[in-house]
Design a protein around this motif. Sequence first.
Motif, PDB file in Angstrom:
ATOM      1  N   GLN A  82       0.822  -1.207   0.000  1.00  0.00           N
ATOM      2  CA  GLN A  82       0.000   0.000   0.000  1.00  0.00           C
ATOM      3  C   GLN A  82       0.861   1.265   0.000  1.00  0.00           C
ATOM      4  N   PHE A  83       1.908   1.288   0.791  1.00  0.00           N
ATOM      5  CA  PHE A  83       2.729   2.487   0.935  1.00  0.00           C
ATOM      6  C   PHE A  83       3.650   2.730  -0.259  1.00  0.00           C
ATOM      7  N   ASP A  84       4.230   1.674  -0.806  1.00  0.00           N
ATOM      8  CA  ASP A  84       5.275   1.853  -1.811  1.00  0.00           C
ATOM      9  C   ASP A  84       4.843   2.687  -3.015  1.00  0.00           C
ATOM     10  N   PRO A  85       3.701   2.426  -3.640  1.00  0.00           N
ATOM     11  CA  PRO A  85       3.326   3.265  -4.787  1.00  0.00           C
ATOM     12  C   PRO A  85       3.153   4.739  -4.417  1.00  0.00           C
ATOM     13  N   VAL A  86       2.619   4.992  -3.237  1.00  0.00           N
ATOM     14  CA  VAL A  86       2.407   6.376  -2.795  1.00  0.00           C
ATOM     15  C   VAL A  86       3.742   7.055  -2.512  1.00  0.00           C
ATOM     16  N   THR A 123      12.794   7.289  -1.984  1.00  0.00           N
ATOM     17  CA  THR A 123      13.584   6.109  -2.296  1.00  0.00           C
ATOM     18  C   THR A 123      13.337   5.053  -1.226  1.00  0.00           C
ATOM     19  N   ARG A 124      13.045   3.834  -1.660  1.00  0.00           N
ATOM     20  CA  ARG A 124      12.746   2.727  -0.729  1.00  0.00           C
ATOM     21  C   ARG A 124      14.016   2.013  -0.305  1.00  0.00           C
ATOM     22  N   ASN A 125      14.064   1.641   0.993  1.00  0.00           N
ATOM     23  CA  ASN A 125      15.169   0.882   1.561  1.00  0.00           C
ATOM     24  C   ASN A 125      14.598  -0.254   2.394  1.00  0.00           C
TER      25      ASN A 125
END
Length: 135
Positions: free
Chosen positions: A20-24, A31-33
């Motif tokens: 749910q969070f990643d696309p937003v 940047t995702r870690n």
Amino acid sequence: MPLFDHLGLSVEDLPRSIAQFDPVMQALGCTRNDADDSVSWNLGEEELILFPAREPGTGPHRHGRIGWQHLAFPIGSRDEVDRLHAIAVEAGWTSVRDPKPYPRFNERYYAAFVEDDNGIRFEFMFNPPKEPVAG
């Protein structure tokens, strides 16, 4: 100096929350870690981190109760508010308030509110500066 360094949130189901969070967060330019027991998104020095709940089954958080209320993200245009709202809903967030003007704040304020499965609420808001009066 930034207003905050990081914000940590506990969630019931980490893989579902990541979905749910990643696309937003990616749409916000973060940047995702990934880590062993958490996931975070960075925008410059600021970081939002999701952790699995230490006490599963204690959620979801209920809006209006003691604790979390919402996190507002300043967005650059009304179209961008609309776009982020659509991305969140497509990722499984619930639309709490569809994008619309909020004249009770001021005539320029335009926002949308979404909530994830954990009761975590985000606001995407466009509030451009008041134009100076010519004179």
